[in-house]
Design a protein around this motif. Sequence first.
Motif, PDB file in Angstrom:
ATOM      1  N   GLU A 232     -54.702   4.966   2.143  1.00 51.54           N
ATOM      2  CA  GLU A 232     -56.036   5.022   1.565  1.00 51.54           C
ATOM      3  C   GLU A 232     -55.938   5.266   0.065  1.00 51.54           C
ATOM      4  O   GLU A 232     -54.961   5.812  -0.437  1.00 51.54           O
ATOM      5  N   TYR A 233     -56.981   4.812  -0.657  1.00 49.65           N
ATOM      6  CA  TYR A 233     -56.995   4.938  -2.113  1.00 49.65           C
ATOM      7  C   TYR A 233     -56.950   6.420  -2.494  1.00 49.65           C
ATOM      8  O   TYR A 233     -57.598   7.249  -1.869  1.00 49.65           O
ATOM      9  N   GLY A 234     -56.169   6.699  -3.525  1.00 49.89           N
ATOM     10  CA  GLY A 234     -55.970   8.089  -3.919  1.00 49.89           C
ATOM     11  C   GLY A 234     -54.587   8.577  -3.540  1.00 49.89           C
ATOM     12  O   GLY A 234     -54.136   9.625  -3.986  1.00 49.89           O
ATOM     13  N   SER A 235     -53.869   7.796  -2.713  1.00 49.22           N
ATOM     14  CA  SER A 235     -52.516   8.158  -2.321  1.00 49.22           C
ATOM     15  C   SER A 235     -51.567   7.949  -3.492  1.00 49.22           C
ATOM     16  O   SER A 235     -51.703   6.991  -4.247  1.00 49.22           O
ATOM     17  N   PRO A 236     -50.577   8.838  -3.659  1.00 47.43           N
ATOM     18  CA  PRO A 236     -49.593   8.642  -4.737  1.00 47.43           C
ATOM     19  C   PRO A 236     -48.500   7.645  -4.355  1.00 47.43           C
ATOM     20  O   PRO A 236     -47.649   7.327  -5.173  1.00 47.43           O
ATOM     21  N   GLY A 269     -52.740   4.431  -9.590  1.00 45.89           N
ATOM     22  CA  GLY A 269     -53.605   4.425  -8.409  1.00 45.89           C
ATOM     23  C   GLY A 269     -54.593   3.286  -8.333  1.00 45.89           C
ATOM     24  O   GLY A 269     -55.486   3.293  -7.491  1.00 45.89           O
ATOM     25  N   GLY A 270     -54.429   2.293  -9.212  1.00 41.16           N
ATOM     26  CA  GLY A 270     -55.304   1.128  -9.149  1.00 41.16           C
ATOM     27  C   GLY A 270     -54.510  -0.080  -8.681  1.00 41.16           C
ATOM     28  O   GLY A 270     -53.424  -0.343  -9.191  1.00 41.16           O
ATOM     29  N   ILE A 271     -55.039  -0.822  -7.718  1.00 36.00           N
ATOM     30  CA  ILE A 271     -54.316  -2.001  -7.244  1.00 36.00           C
ATOM     31  C   ILE A 271     -54.202  -3.027  -8.370  1.00 36.00           C
ATOM     32  O   ILE A 271     -55.091  -3.155  -9.201  1.00 36.00           O
ATOM     33  N   MET A 288     -59.397  -6.469  -2.406  1.00 36.73           N
ATOM     34  CA  MET A 288     -59.008  -5.257  -1.662  1.00 36.73           C
ATOM     35  C   MET A 288     -58.284  -5.564  -0.348  1.00 36.73           C
ATOM     36  O   MET A 288     -57.952  -4.649   0.396  1.00 36.73           O
ATOM     37  N   ASN A 289     -58.016  -6.819  -0.078  1.00 36.04           N
ATOM     38  CA  ASN A 289     -57.199  -7.147   1.101  1.00 36.04           C
ATOM     39  C   ASN A 289     -55.719  -7.077   0.746  1.00 36.04           C
ATOM     40  O   ASN A 289     -55.339  -7.329  -0.391  1.00 36.04           O
TER      41      ASN A 289
ATOM     42  N   SER B 206     -59.198   0.011 -13.163  1.00 33.77           N
ATOM     43  CA  SER B 206     -58.366  -0.382 -12.022  1.00 33.77           C
ATOM     44  C   SER B 206     -58.531   0.557 -10.839  1.00 33.77           C
ATOM     45  O   SER B 206     -58.176   0.197  -9.723  1.00 33.77           O
ATOM     46  N   THR B 207     -59.040   1.758 -11.056  1.00 35.05           N
ATOM     47  CA  THR B 207     -59.015   2.763  -9.987  1.00 35.05           C
ATOM     48  C   THR B 207     -60.372   2.992  -9.316  1.00 35.05           C
ATOM     49  O   THR B 207     -60.507   3.893  -8.500  1.00 35.05           O
ATOM     50  N   TYR B 209     -63.387   2.099  -6.764  1.00 40.05           N
ATOM     51  CA  TYR B 209     -63.619   1.368  -5.510  1.00 40.05           C
ATOM     52  C   TYR B 209     -64.925   1.832  -4.893  1.00 40.05           C
ATOM     53  O   TYR B 209     -65.322   2.983  -5.090  1.00 40.05           O
ATOM     54  N   GLY B 214     -59.190   5.609  -6.714  1.00 39.23           N
ATOM     55  CA  GLY B 214     -57.785   5.662  -6.327  1.00 39.23           C
ATOM     56  C   GLY B 214     -56.976   6.580  -7.228  1.00 39.23           C
ATOM     57  O   GLY B 214     -55.771   6.739  -7.032  1.00 39.23           O
ATOM     58  N   THR B 479     -60.102  11.565  -2.499  1.00 40.35           N
ATOM     59  CA  THR B 479     -60.913  10.938  -3.549  1.00 40.35           C
ATOM     60  C   THR B 479     -61.678   9.711  -3.066  1.00 40.35           C
ATOM     61  O   THR B 479     -62.416   9.098  -3.819  1.00 40.35           O
TER      62      THR B 479
END
Lengths: 341, 599
Positions: A232-236, A269-271, A288-289, B206-207, B209, B214, B479
Amino acid sequence: MAESADEIVVLWITAGLGCDGETIALTGATQPSLEELILGGLPGIPRLVLHNPLLAYEVGEEFLAPFHRAARGEIDRFILVIEGSIPDETNKPEGYWAAFGVDQQTGQPITTCEWIDRLAPKAWAVVAVGTCAAYGGIHAMEGNPTGCMGLADYLGWDWRSRAGIPIVNVPGCPTLPDNLTETLLYLLRQAAGLAPMIPLDDQLRPTWLFEQTAHEGCNRGGYYEQAEFGEEYGSPKCIVKLGCWGPVVQCNVGRRSWLGGVGGCANVGGICIGCTMPSFPDKFMPFMNQPPGSLLSSHAVATYGRAVHALRRFTQASLNKEPSWRQKKPVQAAGSDSRNR
Amino acid sequence: MSTMTRTKPEAPAATRNLVEMNWDPITRIVGSLGIYTKIDFKNREVAECYSTSSIFRGYSIFMKGKDPRDAHFITSRICGICGDNHATCAIYAQNMAFGVRPPALGEWIINLGEAAEYMFDHNIYQDNLVGVDFCEQMVKETNPSVWEKAQKTEAPNAALHGYRRISDIMTALNPFTGEFYREALLMSRLTREMFCLMEGRHVHPSTLYPGGVGTVPTIQLFTDYLVRLMKYVEFMKKVVPMHDDLFDFFYEALPGYERVGQRRVLLGCWGSFNNPDVCDYTYERMTEWGNAMYVTPGVVVDGQLVTTDLVKINLGIRILLGSSYYEDWENAETFVQRDPLGNPVDKRHPWNQTTIPKPQKRDFQDKYTWVMSPRWYDERTGDYLALDTGGGPIARFWATALAGKVDIGYIKATGQSVKIYLPKTATKPEVEFEWKIPKWSNAIERDRARTYFQAYAAAAALYFLEKVMAEVHAGRTKTWSEFKVPDEAIGCGFHEAVRGVLSHHVVIRDGKIANYHPYPPTPWNASPRDIYGTPGPYEDAVQNTPIFEENGPDKFKGIDIMRAVRSFDPCLPCGVHMYLGGGKVLEVRHSPVFGPFGK
């Protein structure tokens, strides 16, 4: 206008189909900074005389005067910078998609394409900044009405300036600020005779900036190696399963960060949505896929990665223990201390 | 219906000795804008003003049928200086449509990012773009007598900012050679670093969503933000008194300068900085969470606060035609008949907009631009108000001050003013600034509010940092919240782009975007005369602006017009993206050129 040998005029047109984001990036750069280039703060480097609408003191015709002079061949050596994608002005009976200033004789706007036609043949070098100008970018997305394209699509990929320099593409949406000023710096150095022809790849990108993938410079690459994927987003951890295209996208953001060593994409943390690439945005959507190619690679790395990770944790646990002798010795009875024997 | 917002029919030009002057492109703004005027030099006044734009891209066309989760990545690219405002607003609309509420920490991180954007953008625009209109070189070239006076005028706040005379401030604003100009440029990078800490990259994040961010919320991340913020806070303690001295001097040196860019007080603010304790992104509770925002939404008419209710604000938005090249969409599909509360949604509301372009000859008595006319329907009077944003800050302050809701320690809205408290920094003691409701909505007060709002954003960020550290210290480090894209949904987002009101309206069908209409500040400000004859704010504010410039027609720079136009912080990429819609665009013309070029 006879410019001095120690300065070079830059004519910067923001009136492609863009957002002015490259000019804003220009103001953010620090390596080198805009003011270092404009004030002549680097040794041996010609001073940059910038004509850009965001930063100009002059307005209207007064601002356009050097563009007209250059079109008449009155500026010996100038760099033309184009920002924004180039519309297809022929795909409609009349009217304009993009224009820059007005023809004071006819009262009609001067299209951006007309300016490119007038100025490109006379320019010492031409730079396409941002993915829009380089390859079409977001405004050339499938279903767009303007038929827009990159500068090399418009002028031809084999186009050369009168100095024999190909179009220089500095992609990115927007471009990394320092990639932009550093490319200009290289051209200034080349103009001063201090550097050979700017090295470009087959997509006309400066090789030293775009030869590596975002993944190769990503500070999360180690997680990938160990098959540790964020869910999930926010993971390091590595975010390839969340839509990151870093493993196949040519971009130096992982190494350079965004600005002043701060920020970026996957490294913070940004794709990676592939914004530097010629096929951006269409081949990366929906963003986001998980990228289809990474389904196989992230699976393939799993066995090796987990095994390596387990072994490393074992070693790491050992390394987290100080050698056994680093401790206060228990108080012992007199005469029993070995050191006194 | 009141006629107060309408202009009287203008006297035929022939009866006045008018000189046509144009500036195309207008520089030191974002995007492509041309200003075409007729000036009455004898009476020293602008008689007519038309604004043009020359870029068309087609967002609403190519967004149709795309994955709704892509909306913020795409719409960010509308604007190269405030793209993140679009991304944020798109996420607000997506959150509503997807029914997802981000964790509090995610919301605070977005607030910190957006606060940094205000600090950056107002700073670079004010001091590197607008400031040049007030610099030594410009003042010498346009008003030599004002330069003379500036050299003899002590700056009242010299002890706070270090510039002894007003002329010293003007010299410091000279492009690139000016000391303060370069300092501001450096500061604009520091604030962009703050921004990148929260949102990854500037200006297209970029972060961000739907469902949160993220960004990895480490202790170090917020330390890095804090130390940069405190440098900016210290900078503000110099900048606010310096700009006050400069702006006050113009009123003093040029009596009557308050009329430059002045128009009726008709201000809109759609609110900024959501409060995660209250905001659940449901339309049903939007009134409540809108009122909990840390910049209060509001419509201010003649100094009166008409509403702070986002539902009322939403339902009052109308996209009018009139002087623009479009066919009415009366027979097109109505996407949203009623809002989720059961209120009827107007056919002219962005949810229901279908744009049908109809290219045609330019005619200043009829159609003359591609810009539509966003208006706000005032149900008290039946007026379709041509609200402006004043470039953002003046409207934000006016609404927030009158509403008196914001009270967070560092900021207090009093009912007539907004107090901003900045704590002690490395070399300067604590300071309290107070933005007071001005007498006019004019160029100088729009510019002054921009400076004060930089301090406001910094103060708000101090508060957000406290909240964020409380979350991190409590171990609440999530987050982002998971969501599912519904097959059918609608959503709306309300935010303040740096330059003012921003709304995104989305309709989702079969899991894809069926209709998407962003309305940023510039269409509000740059709109033409609407179907009722009400002029748009630029036209309104520049027309009847007095001319103080000492040059005659031969050397005329139009500095007073430039100050009036730039006070609105024009951002044309935001203004022009919507000259498009469901229909196929056959032709786009450069909008209005007239006079010798016309016909």
